[in-house]
Scaffold this motif. Structure first.
Motif, short mmCIF file in Angstrom:
data_model
loop_
_atom_site.label_atom_id
_atom_site.label_comp_id
_atom_site.label_asym_id
_atom_site.label_seq_id
_atom_site.Cartn_x
_atom_site.Cartn_y
_atom_site.Cartn_z
N TYR A 121 29.26 2.57 41.80
CA TYR A 121 28.88 1.56 40.79
C TYR A 121 30.03 1.25 39.87
CZ TYR A 121 24.75 3.66 42.39
OH TYR A 121 23.82 4.18 43.20
N ARG B 208 15.99 9.17 48.54
CA ARG B 208 17.28 9.47 49.17
C ARG B 208 17.17 10.79 49.92
NH1 ARG B 208 18.94 6.43 44.85
NH2 ARG B 208 19.88 4.49 45.61
N HIS C 140 16.99 -2.52 47.44
CA HIS C 140 16.81 -1.10 47.81
C HIS C 140 15.71 -0.94 48.86
CE1 HIS C 140 19.37 0.94 44.70
NE2 HIS C 140 19.24 -0.22 44.11
N VAL D 86 24.77 0.77 47.43
CA VAL D 86 23.54 0.15 46.91
C VAL D 86 23.74 -1.37 46.89
CG1 VAL D 86 22.94 2.10 45.43
CG2 VAL D 86 24.35 0.23 44.53
N ASP E 76 15.93 -3.14 40.48
CA ASP E 76 17.32 -2.86 40.08
C ASP E 76 18.33 -3.36 41.10
OD1 ASP E 76 16.12 -0.87 41.72
OD2 ASP E 76 17.82 0.47 41.37
N GLU E 77 19.51 -3.61 40.60
CA GLU E 77 20.72 -3.81 41.39
C GLU E 77 20.58 -4.83 42.50
OE1 GLU E 77 23.06 0.32 41.03
OE2 GLU E 77 21.30 0.45 42.30
N TRP F 91 13.15 -1.77 36.07
CA TRP F 91 14.46 -1.41 35.53
C TRP F 91 14.95 -2.58 34.67
CZ3 TRP F 91 15.64 3.53 35.84
CH2 TRP F 91 15.12 4.30 36.88
N TRP G 227 18.88 1.58 31.48
CA TRP G 227 19.65 2.63 32.18
C TRP G 227 21.15 2.50 32.07
CZ3 TRP G 227 22.37 1.76 36.94
CH2 TRP G 227 22.15 0.54 37.54
N TYR H 203 21.34 10.62 33.02
CA TYR H 203 21.46 10.65 34.48
C TYR H 203 21.93 12.03 34.90
CZ TYR H 203 20.11 5.97 35.83
OH TYR H 203 19.37 4.85 36.10
N ASP I 112 21.91 13.40 37.69
CA ASP I 112 22.65 13.58 38.94
C ASP I 112 24.14 13.73 38.60
OD1 ASP I 112 23.06 10.92 38.16
OD2 ASP I 112 22.95 10.13 40.21
N HIS I 113 24.48 13.47 37.34
CA HIS I 113 25.83 13.74 36.83
C HIS I 113 25.93 15.23 36.49
CE1 HIS I 113 26.14 9.47 36.93
NE2 HIS I 113 27.25 9.41 36.23
N TYR J 267 27.59 12.97 40.70
CA TYR J 267 28.23 11.68 40.42
C TYR J 267 28.92 11.73 39.05
CZ TYR J 267 26.44 8.68 44.19
OH TYR J 267 26.20 8.08 45.37
N TRP K 48 30.07 8.29 37.95
CA TRP K 48 30.37 6.87 37.76
C TRP K 48 30.02 6.39 36.36
CZ3 TRP K 48 26.44 3.74 36.25
CH2 TRP K 48 25.14 4.14 36.57
N TRP L 191 18.66 11.36 40.52
CA TRP L 191 18.88 10.67 41.80
C TRP L 191 19.36 11.71 42.80
CZ3 TRP L 191 16.82 6.04 41.60
CH2 TRP L 191 16.71 5.43 40.35
N GLU M 233 21.09 11.30 45.94
CA GLU M 233 22.10 11.06 46.99
C GLU M 233 22.88 12.34 47.28
OE1 GLU M 233 21.63 8.97 44.39
OE2 GLU M 233 22.28 6.91 44.89
C1 TNX Z 1 21.93 3.80 39.88
S1 TNX Z 1 19.53 3.55 38.07
C2 TNX Z 1 20.77 3.51 40.57
C3 TNX Z 1 20.33 4.37 41.67
C4 TNX Z 1 21.36 5.40 42.03
C5 TNX Z 1 21.99 6.00 40.78
C6 TNX Z 1 23.01 7.06 41.06
C7 TNX Z 1 19.22 2.55 39.07
C8 TNX Z 1 18.17 1.69 38.65
N1 TNX Z 1 19.90 2.51 40.21
O1 TNX Z 1 19.99 3.59 42.78
O2 TNX Z 1 20.76 6.40 42.78
O3 TNX Z 1 22.58 4.97 40.01
O4 TNX Z 1 23.47 7.66 39.89
#
Ligand code: TNX
Length: 515
Positions: A3, A176, A264, A291, A329-330, A357, A374, A399, A401-402, A412, A414, A444, A446
């Motif tokens: 990201y 994931r 997604h 993503v 999201d995204e 989101w 987020w 987050y 996962d950091h 992560y 990022w 998350w 991953e």
């Molecule tokens: C962002 S938060 C994402 C996730 C990823 C995550 C990894 C969000 C709405 N989307 O799809 O798993 O970052 O840190």
């Protein structure tokens, strides 16, 4: 780094301001938290820190058995108390000298989740609701030792406690990499111990579709069979999910389902190719880390919207949660805002409230639709202006996962290259967000492929996030939190938690503790 999201100047400034406020407040809480009670009485170490607690001199001693006197309208609290006592080898006997009362009353100041806990010559727990009493039982659990003893000692306390925020959550990505039902049950038990009350399950993503939808069986036959590289595949039956809903309810927790749409969605496209646009050639299951590459074919509304409606109908039949997360999201697409507007209206028609989101803020929708913030730097002001309630998950704090520390393997960075250490997460101040309903830490998966790895990312950070959501900011401080949390280590050990051995809590010893 998947990201390209950077901290903006705005978010850096805000983070600095939050720390400055906390630095000023540090130390003010420790006398209130009564970490060091008078005499030799056992200490009262509670996380989250209660709104008010008085500690009287002396202690209450008892051994072997207690008499239970419980309001019949508080079955969940009663069961939680019985489980606690049984786990400590304490029998319940009507003739016992020591009495624990669970009492429902009508003290409006306690709200729906507040409670009182008073230890004198017995223990009185009171609240307006079964959930309030459940929280009281969790506080009592924290005041008691973690393991059976010949004699038990309780500090003489008078606690009055209500939460700052109504939404105190954890978002778990089971898409994931799958997490088994038994692990979710354990996680619900541990969440309840810290008075967390929302488990948001991210049930679908590119790498997997984890919820059985009877009308579209291939979603799990094909979409449930994939996972991120190195992760676990699998899916939940509707019966398993209903069981989890009841299990959570008995612990005062609402499970908020998320079906992530319209992006997604590679697992859905691989299962039902007609959901993709006709010129899309990549319809294979996906195990990578990217993503933002998959999307339902929004140019085929006659295909997409019946699918969305049918899926949501089955989701709603499993999950009684008022809020239903539809992702959003995204994804960049000319029809994205239209999708959000239509889906929000659809959920509303079905009698529930959508949550998206933050990007979903571009939709036209009723102001009661929730948004989950987020990206620290995302411009959420206009949505706040419209009145949308916010669930706060700014990635540079929540987050998880950091890393627990900078450079932790399999994490992560990022969003924040130093990771999200305990102190960082604790330093968050939600008060500038006027429409915030609460806080949600997000795991998350991953890079999180086992139960032990998940435990390591969740604990003790999730306890800090519980305190950020429950205890009002001016009342709390990191030093006090460290002392109280450190003292709860035996409880985490007794629950079998494979937590990160956090140096700030003095837990950095070499050997893992026995389960
Ligand atoms: C962002 S938060 C994402 C996730 C990823 C995550 C990894 C969000 C709405 N989307 O799809 O798993 O970052 O840190």
């Amino acid at each position: 780094m998947p990201y390209p999201v950077g901290m903006t100047r705005f978010s850096k400034l805000r983070a600095f301001a939050a720390c400055a406020v906390l630095a000023a407040a540090a130390g003010c809480h420790s006398t209130r938290s009564a970490d060091v009670p008078a005499g030799n009485a056992p200490a009262a170490h509670l996380v989250p820190l209660p709104q008010s607690m008085q500690v009287e001199p002396g202690e209450l001693r008892f051994a072997g058995a207690v008499a239970l006197d419980a309001d019949a309208s508080a079955p969940h609290a009663r069961r939680a108390l019985e489980d606690t006592l049984a786990g400590l080898g304490i029998a319940t006997r009507d003739a016992a000298a020591m009495r624990i009362r669970l009492q429902l009353g009508d003290d409006a100041t306690l709200g729906d989740e507040g409670y009182r806990l008073v230890v004198t010559d017995g223990v009185l727990l009171s609240a307006r609701t079964d959930i309030g009493l459940l929280h009281a039982v969790q506080s009592l659990r924290q005041l008691l030792p973690a393991r059976p003893q010949a004699q038990f000692r309780l500090p003489r306390v008078a606690i009055v406690d209500t939460p700052a925020y109504r939404w105190r959550g954890l978002s778990l990505d089971v898409a994931r990499s799958f997490l088994p039902v038994e692990y979710l049950e354990k996680t619900l038990d541990r969440m309840a111990f810290f008075k967390l009350n929302r488990l948001h399950l991210h049930l679908t993503d590119d790498q997997g579709w984890r919820i059985e939808i009877k009308r579209y069986p291939k979603l799990v036959e094909i979409g449930g069979a994939s996972a991120v590289e190195g992760g676990r595949s699998g899916w939940y039956t509707q019966d398993q999910l209903k069981h989890l809903v009841a299990y959570a309810q008995a612990r005062g927790i609402t499970i908020v389902p998320e079906v992530d749409l319209p992006g997604h969605t590679q697992a859905a496209l691989a299962s039902y190719n007609e959901l993709a646009c006709d010129d899309v050639t990549n319809l294979a299951p996906y195990a990578g880390l990217e993503v933002g590459f998959s999307v339902l074919c929004l140019d085929k509304p006659e295909v997409v919207y019946p699918f969305v409606r049918n899926v949501l109908a089955e989701v709603l039949a499993i999950f009684p949660s008022q809020e239903i997360h539809v992702g959003g999201d995204e994804i960049k697409h000319p029809l994205y805002a239209d999708f959000i507007s239509r889906t929000a209206a659809m959920v509303d028609d079905m009698g529930r409230t959508a949550i998206f989101w933050e990007e979903g803020s571009v939709g036209e929708m009723k102001p009661d639709v929730l948004l989950q913030f987020w990206n620290d730097g995302y411009d959420i002001a206009a949505a706040v202006e419209k009145g949308h309630p916010l669930v706060l998950s700014p990635c540079s704090y929540f987050y998880i996962d950091h890393g627990n520390y900078a450079g932790q393997p399999q994490t992560y960075d990022w969003c924040r290259k130093e990771g999200v250490p305990l102190a960082r997460l604790y330093s968050f101040d939600p008060t500038p967000f006027k429409t915030a309903v609460g806080i949600e830490a997000a795991l998350w998966t991953e890079l999180v492929h086992s139960d032990d790895a998940a435990d390591n990312r969740l604990w003790p950070r999730l306890a800090a996030s519980a305190e950020v959501a429950w205890t009002r900011t001016p009342q709390r401080g990191y030093d006090g939190f460290r002392q109280r949390m450190a003292a709860l280590r035996p409880h985490l050990d007794a629950m079998g938690v494979r937590y990160h051995r956090e140096p700030d809590l003095g837990w950095a010893d070499a050997e893992p503790r026995p389960r």
